[in-house]
Design a protein around this motif. Sequence first.
Motif, mmCIF file in Angstrom:
data_model
loop_
_atom_site.group_PDB
_atom_site.id
_atom_site.type_symbol
_atom_site.label_atom_id
_atom_site.label_comp_id
_atom_site.label_asym_id
_atom_site.label_seq_id
_atom_site.Cartn_x
_atom_site.Cartn_y
_atom_site.Cartn_z
ATOM 1 N N MET A 1 0.851 -1.171 0.000
ATOM 2 C CA MET A 1 0.000 0.000 0.000
ATOM 3 C C MET A 1 0.901 1.241 0.000
ATOM 4 O O MET A 1 1.798 1.365 0.794
ATOM 5 C CB MET A 1 -0.895 -0.024 1.237
ATOM 6 C CG MET A 1 -1.836 1.141 1.328
ATOM 7 S SD MET A 1 -2.894 1.122 2.796
ATOM 8 C CE MET A 1 -4.130 -0.039 2.295
ATOM 9 N N SER A 2 0.645 2.135 -0.928
ATOM 10 C CA SER A 2 1.474 3.337 -1.022
ATOM 11 C C SER A 2 1.082 4.340 0.062
ATOM 12 O O SER A 2 0.020 4.231 0.673
ATOM 13 C CB SER A 2 1.337 3.970 -2.407
ATOM 14 O OG SER A 2 0.077 4.574 -2.533
ATOM 15 N N GLU A 3 1.951 5.320 0.231
ATOM 16 C CA GLU A 3 1.751 6.349 1.261
ATOM 17 C C GLU A 3 0.434 7.094 1.066
ATOM 18 O O GLU A 3 -0.296 7.339 2.012
ATOM 19 C CB GLU A 3 2.926 7.335 1.223
ATOM 20 C CG GLU A 3 2.909 8.379 2.285
ATOM 21 C CD GLU A 3 3.350 7.866 3.642
ATOM 22 O OE1 GLU A 3 2.969 8.496 4.627
ATOM 23 O OE2 GLU A 3 4.056 6.848 3.705
ATOM 24 N N LYS A 4 0.121 7.428 -0.173
ATOM 25 C CA LYS A 4 -1.099 8.207 -0.404
ATOM 26 C C LYS A 4 -2.367 7.365 -0.344
ATOM 27 O O LYS A 4 -3.457 7.899 -0.215
ATOM 28 C CB LYS A 4 -1.014 8.966 -1.728
ATOM 29 C CG LYS A 4 -0.899 8.097 -2.953
ATOM 30 C CD LYS A 4 -0.786 8.969 -4.180
ATOM 31 C CE LYS A 4 -0.516 8.079 -5.387
ATOM 32 N NZ LYS A 4 -0.381 8.864 -6.584
ATOM 33 N N ASP A 5 -2.241 6.033 -0.414
ATOM 34 C CA ASP A 5 -3.410 5.159 -0.319
ATOM 35 C C ASP A 5 -3.773 4.804 1.118
ATOM 36 O O ASP A 5 -4.838 4.250 1.367
ATOM 37 C CB ASP A 5 -3.165 3.862 -1.097
ATOM 38 C CG ASP A 5 -3.051 4.111 -2.588
ATOM 39 O OD1 ASP A 5 -3.650 5.103 -3.065
ATOM 40 O OD2 ASP A 5 -2.360 3.343 -3.261
ATOM 41 N N ARG A 6 -2.878 5.123 2.059
ATOM 42 C CA ARG A 6 -3.159 4.808 3.454
ATOM 43 C C ARG A 6 -4.244 5.740 3.986
ATOM 44 O O ARG A 6 -4.235 6.939 3.703
ATOM 45 C CB ARG A 6 -1.910 4.979 4.311
ATOM 46 C CG ARG A 6 -0.894 3.911 4.072
ATOM 47 C CD ARG A 6 0.211 3.985 5.104
ATOM 48 N NE ARG A 6 1.211 3.008 4.752
ATOM 49 C CZ ARG A 6 2.512 3.232 4.765
ATOM 50 N NH1 ARG A 6 2.969 4.388 5.156
ATOM 51 N NH2 ARG A 6 3.352 2.298 4.420
ATOM 52 N N PRO A 7 -5.145 5.202 4.780
ATOM 53 C CA PRO A 7 -6.165 6.079 5.365
ATOM 54 C C PRO A 7 -5.534 7.012 6.401
ATOM 55 O O PRO A 7 -4.541 6.681 7.038
ATOM 56 C CB PRO A 7 -7.145 5.105 6.034
ATOM 57 C CG PRO A 7 -6.373 3.849 6.231
ATOM 58 C CD PRO A 7 -5.314 3.806 5.158
ATOM 59 N N THR A 8 -6.100 8.189 6.529
ATOM 60 C CA THR A 8 -5.630 9.157 7.509
ATOM 61 C C THR A 8 -5.891 8.610 8.907
ATOM 62 O O THR A 8 -7.017 8.187 9.196
ATOM 63 C CB THR A 8 -6.366 10.497 7.338
ATOM 64 O OG1 THR A 8 -6.180 10.937 5.998
ATOM 65 C CG2 THR A 8 -5.830 11.538 8.295
ATOM 66 N N PRO A 9 -4.858 8.574 9.773
ATOM 67 C CA PRO A 9 -5.085 8.054 11.121
ATOM 68 C C PRO A 9 -6.073 8.947 11.880
ATOM 69 O O PRO A 9 -6.062 10.162 11.738
ATOM 70 C CB PRO A 9 -3.711 8.078 11.774
ATOM 71 C CG PRO A 9 -2.871 8.924 10.914
ATOM 72 C CD PRO A 9 -3.503 9.011 9.564
ATOM 73 N N ARG A 10 -6.904 8.322 12.660
ATOM 74 C CA ARG A 10 -7.877 9.061 13.447
ATOM 75 C C ARG A 10 -7.206 9.564 14.718
ATOM 76 O O ARG A 10 -6.394 8.880 15.324
ATOM 77 C CB ARG A 10 -9.047 8.160 13.807
ATOM 78 C CG ARG A 10 -9.771 7.686 12.532
ATOM 79 C CD ARG A 10 -11.009 6.981 12.858
ATOM 80 N NE ARG A 10 -11.962 8.037 13.229
ATOM 81 C CZ ARG A 10 -13.174 7.810 13.676
ATOM 82 N NH1 ARG A 10 -13.599 6.582 13.819
ATOM 83 N NH2 ARG A 10 -13.979 8.789 13.985
ATOM 84 N N ILE A 11 -7.547 10.747 15.096
ATOM 85 C CA ILE A 11 -6.998 11.336 16.307
ATOM 86 C C ILE A 11 -7.822 10.847 17.489
ATOM 87 O O ILE A 11 -9.041 10.898 17.478
ATOM 88 C CB ILE A 11 -7.034 12.873 16.239
ATOM 89 C CG1 ILE A 11 -6.141 13.340 15.108
ATOM 90 C CG2 ILE A 11 -6.620 13.479 17.565
ATOM 91 C CD1 ILE A 11 -6.213 14.827 14.866
ATOM 92 N N ARG A 12 -7.114 10.355 18.496
ATOM 93 C CA ARG A 12 -7.790 9.885 19.699
ATOM 94 C C ARG A 12 -7.581 10.919 20.790
ATOM 95 O O ARG A 12 -6.458 11.283 21.109
ATOM 96 C CB ARG A 12 -7.215 8.541 20.133
ATOM 97 C CG ARG A 12 -7.953 7.944 21.306
ATOM 98 C CD ARG A 12 -7.353 6.595 21.672
ATOM 99 N NE ARG A 12 -8.002 6.052 22.834
ATOM 100 C CZ ARG A 12 -7.862 6.511 24.072
ATOM 101 N NH1 ARG A 12 -7.112 7.538 24.312
ATOM 102 N NH2 ARG A 12 -8.490 5.925 25.073
ATOM 103 N N LEU A 13 -8.650 11.411 21.341
ATOM 104 C CA LEU A 13 -8.562 12.417 22.390
ATOM 105 C C LEU A 13 -8.350 11.773 23.752
ATOM 106 O O LEU A 13 -8.780 10.652 23.985
ATOM 107 C CB LEU A 13 -9.844 13.253 22.422
ATOM 108 C CG LEU A 13 -10.184 14.008 21.146
ATOM 109 C CD1 LEU A 13 -11.521 14.708 21.295
ATOM 110 C CD2 LEU A 13 -9.098 14.999 20.808
#
Length: 89
Positions: A1-13
């Motif tokens: 999986m390429s860098e741009k195909d990775r999903p954006t990590p979700r921020i955990r508060l």
Amino acid sequence: MSEKDRPTPRIRLAETPEEQKQWMAQWRLAEQGLLEVKRKELRAMTESDAVASFNALDLPPDLGWRSPAREQSLGIVEQQRIFGKARPH
């Protein structure tokens, strides 16, 4: 999986009081580290570095005007001379 195909990590508060304390402790340590870096950079700064930094500021002309004689100097030596005259002997 390429860098741009990775999903954006979700921020955990930090939701619990313990997580919030850990988060604040982490940022306090980061603050201390950043202040130390800033101190080292300022200690290593030469007058020509300071002049270049000042000249790089995007100040309005009426706010940042300096005489042509001050274009290559911050006037630190002149300031010390003036302070020396003001100091009681």
